[in-house]
Design a protein around this motif. Sequence first.
Motif, short mmCIF file in Angstrom:
data_model
loop_
_atom_site.label_atom_id
_atom_site.label_comp_id
_atom_site.label_asym_id
_atom_site.label_seq_id
_atom_site.Cartn_x
_atom_site.Cartn_y
_atom_site.Cartn_z
N SER A 717 -15.41 37.64 36.09
CA SER A 717 -14.81 37.62 35.03
C SER A 717 -13.63 36.64 35.10
O SER A 717 -13.68 35.70 36.09
N GLU A 719 -9.28 36.34 34.64
CA GLU A 719 -8.07 36.42 34.90
C GLU A 719 -7.79 38.17 34.70
O GLU A 719 -7.92 38.41 33.52
N GLN A 720 -7.11 38.80 35.69
CA GLN A 720 -6.73 40.22 35.45
C GLN A 720 -5.35 40.21 35.97
O GLN A 720 -5.00 39.59 36.92
N GLN A 749 -4.63 44.82 32.44
CA GLN A 749 -5.35 44.18 31.67
C GLN A 749 -6.15 42.77 31.73
O GLN A 749 -5.64 42.35 32.91
N VAL A 750 -7.11 42.47 31.16
CA VAL A 750 -7.79 41.22 31.25
C VAL A 750 -6.97 40.13 30.29
O VAL A 750 -6.81 40.37 29.40
N ASP A 753 -10.68 35.25 29.94
CA ASP A 753 -12.09 35.51 30.13
C ASP A 753 -12.73 34.46 29.34
O ASP A 753 -12.48 34.36 28.16
N LEU A 758 -13.16 40.60 25.74
CA LEU A 758 -12.72 41.44 26.97
C LEU A 758 -11.02 41.14 26.91
O LEU A 758 -10.34 41.83 27.60
N ILE A 759 -10.42 40.14 26.54
CA ILE A 759 -9.16 39.75 26.74
C ILE A 759 -8.23 40.82 25.94
O ILE A 759 -8.43 41.12 24.84
N LEU A 763 -8.49 47.33 33.03
CA LEU A 763 -9.53 47.56 33.85
C LEU A 763 -10.21 48.64 33.81
O LEU A 763 -9.49 49.87 33.70
N LEU A 803 -15.30 47.39 31.75
CA LEU A 803 -14.53 46.28 31.43
C LEU A 803 -14.56 45.87 29.96
O LEU A 803 -13.52 45.46 29.46
#
Length: 868
Positions: A717, A719-720, A749-750, A753, A758-759, A763, A803
Amino acid sequence: MKTSSFVYSLLWFSTFAVFSSTSVQAELDVDTQRIRTQNSSIPQIRDRKAFLRENRSATTLKEWEKNLETHHSNLVSQNSPVPVTGVKLNQVDTGLEIILETQDGKPLQIDATKFRTENNRLIADIPNAVLTLTDVQEFSADSPTTDIANVRVIQTDASNIQVVVTGKDALPKSEVTLTTGALSYSLNSEGDTAEEEVVVTGEGRTPYRASSSGTATGTNIPILETPFSIQIVPKDVLRDQQTTRLEEALLNVSSVAIQGNASSRTASFSLRGFENAPTLRDGFRRYGSFQASPEIANLEQIEVLKGAASILYGEIQPGGVVNLVSKKPLSNPFYEAELELGSRGLFSPRVDFSGPVTPDAKLLYRVNALISTQAPFQNFNTNFERAFIAPTLAWKISDRTDLGFSLEYLNKRSPADFGLPVIGRSVVDVPRDFVSTDPNDAIESQFLSVGYDFEHRFSQNWKIRNAFRYSSYDYDFNTVLLPFGFDEETATIGRVFASQDGQNENFSLLTNLLGEFTTGSVKHVLLFGVDLNRSQDRIFSVGDFLTFLPLNIFNPVYGQPPTPSEADLPPFGGNYITTNRLGIYVQDQISLFDRLTLLAGIRYDTVDQTNKRVPGLFTEPGKTTQTDDAFTPRLGLLYQVSKTVSLYGSYSQSFNPGSATTAAGDVIEPERGEGYEVGIKTELLNRKLLATAAYFDITKQNVAVTDPDFPLFSVASGEQRSRGVEFDIVGELTPGWNLIASYTYTDTQVTEDSNPDLIGNQLFGVPKHSASLWTTYEIQRGNLQGLGVGFGFNFVGERQGDLANSYEVDSYFITNAAIFYRRGNWRFAVNFKNLGDVKYIESTSNGRESGNFFGEPFTVIGSVSVQF
């Protein structure tokens, strides 16, 4: 007139002198008697005649009165700090005498009612005193007796010093005496005492409260002085809750979330929002695709360090690490046997034996062993079976050198549980005993660890530590029906016959040098270390992924067709991953002022990986190599507002190459993270209770997550981010009333990506709100002394299941209770878990086709144990 006046005065003075001599003796006797009947807070005068001799020089009434006033003030109070010019240790027949030498022989103001014990430490706080040692800022001596690990005399602030006597794994059994001038005090409440001493009753051990930890800084400093968040679950909590799984134990700690068992291969959980938090054993990391689920019967305590700490442990997640601290050999004979019986046929006998091997107690041993069997609550045909043994030896080569050997072996067999699928936005609503694959599915695993620990003390301030571990984890799925696709419209799982076996071997060598020194008025605690590791990870899978065997989850039919052998299944593929690691780090704890401490450190890691791919259905043969390196710093600042309150802040980074592979056989690029943290720690109720509150903000890049299409592999993935507030409190409220509780708010949160959908997503498996409580009370006196009860709960809020946030897992609230009774060396207990028999999803692991697991139903565990 003058003559008669002179004779009268002479007779009056002579009478007064005799009376004064007698009254001094009487005063001392009265004081001693008052001590015994009230609180034993004032010491015995060791030489009363010497005191009287010292005061025979008085020739006038005023001199006698002055001496008496001086004697009284010495016993009660003094106006200015008394310099302590020297510390001596004297080994006597009954134990150890600690002698505090003062300037001009001035007595110290000591209140023995404030002596206390914390875990395995005897502590005496001495007010109105200042250390003035010639060449060091504090006194420290290691292993002065067979059952004492260390004696320290330190300056806690400008006018107070502290004497700390640390036992080897338990409170010292021998008598520890604190002597100043003609006065003597007993620090412990047990053991024989010399005839001329008064026994001072200690406050007793605080079972749930640990005062120090080496996990956070590698230097075993008090938790209150550590600029990081660390929580400890001691063995007393594990015993009172009758914990059988690591996941249960970690629910006592804030910011921990259970995230499945990786198809029965490992215990998996997240810390501060990030999954796959690594588990250390006595400071050693086990690398590899999977970590063996640990046996907790051999644990002294569980230490959870929050935040990024790659500086000490290399490749970790930025959420933190869990360090499992093993039981160590004891210098006094100890024998314990226990039998647990409970729901679903639980049968689990356990033994724990320890003591000296040689008459001089220079060689000690300990053996923990357990066997256990219990049926699952699902309709599997395989029981949970464990066989465990852990022998250890501790050899005191000399007063300055120690060497220990340890071995741990676990053989385990269990159902191969792949969890439940999802329909729409929810996990399927099926009975709790439902099996999504086949009742005969099973997995066998073996774990072995062997190694040594060496320590040599060059002086009171410098020592070197060296340790080695070899570990091996082997697992083997018998041929199982693996979930491989799920049709939500027909509620049909597309299963395939498959099998996987893997082995992970680790060779780890740790060496560090620890030293204490001063530069001017600034005190330093320096830690320099080198880590070497080589891991070999082998995973090989076979399976018929072209032939699907459907299973309707609402009308399951098992047992057809016959299960093929592994040899009859085509290869799916595999990987042989060899990794070599080198880490070098340096850290300095700097006492800038009396109450301000700065911790600064940096680590350099270099990691070389070689991945050989085994050809299969989805992989081509080949070989890839990867070399990664990184510098990871850590900074911490702590200010002690008072003796019982500390404010702290920290910044740290993490580096984690890992060994996760894609379905194509490629190793995923290293994860990197960084985190900020601010918090407050405070000790309450005479330091019996410790509370910690913290705010954290952590980010992680290039995250390896389970591949939703191929659950045996991973994908990367972007960045989280995880931010939140956590609160922990643990200790003793009143004698016999213990508590451990936690609360966490986590916002994840994401943030970046390659998949824009997904942004902004949360998580998976991480609740926004979670809380726990466990409290026990044991009656302290009377006919019911030893009878106790316990009660607690676990609350976990709603969680996203994957995710993609395509489904959500409901919150749950479960309650637990216990009743126990101690009588002499015997202890009887019954625990009730999930009192309301709540049906709930305990964990989720980023999968719609599988990976969602029910929590245990109502369970009863009874035990009887004896120490002899």
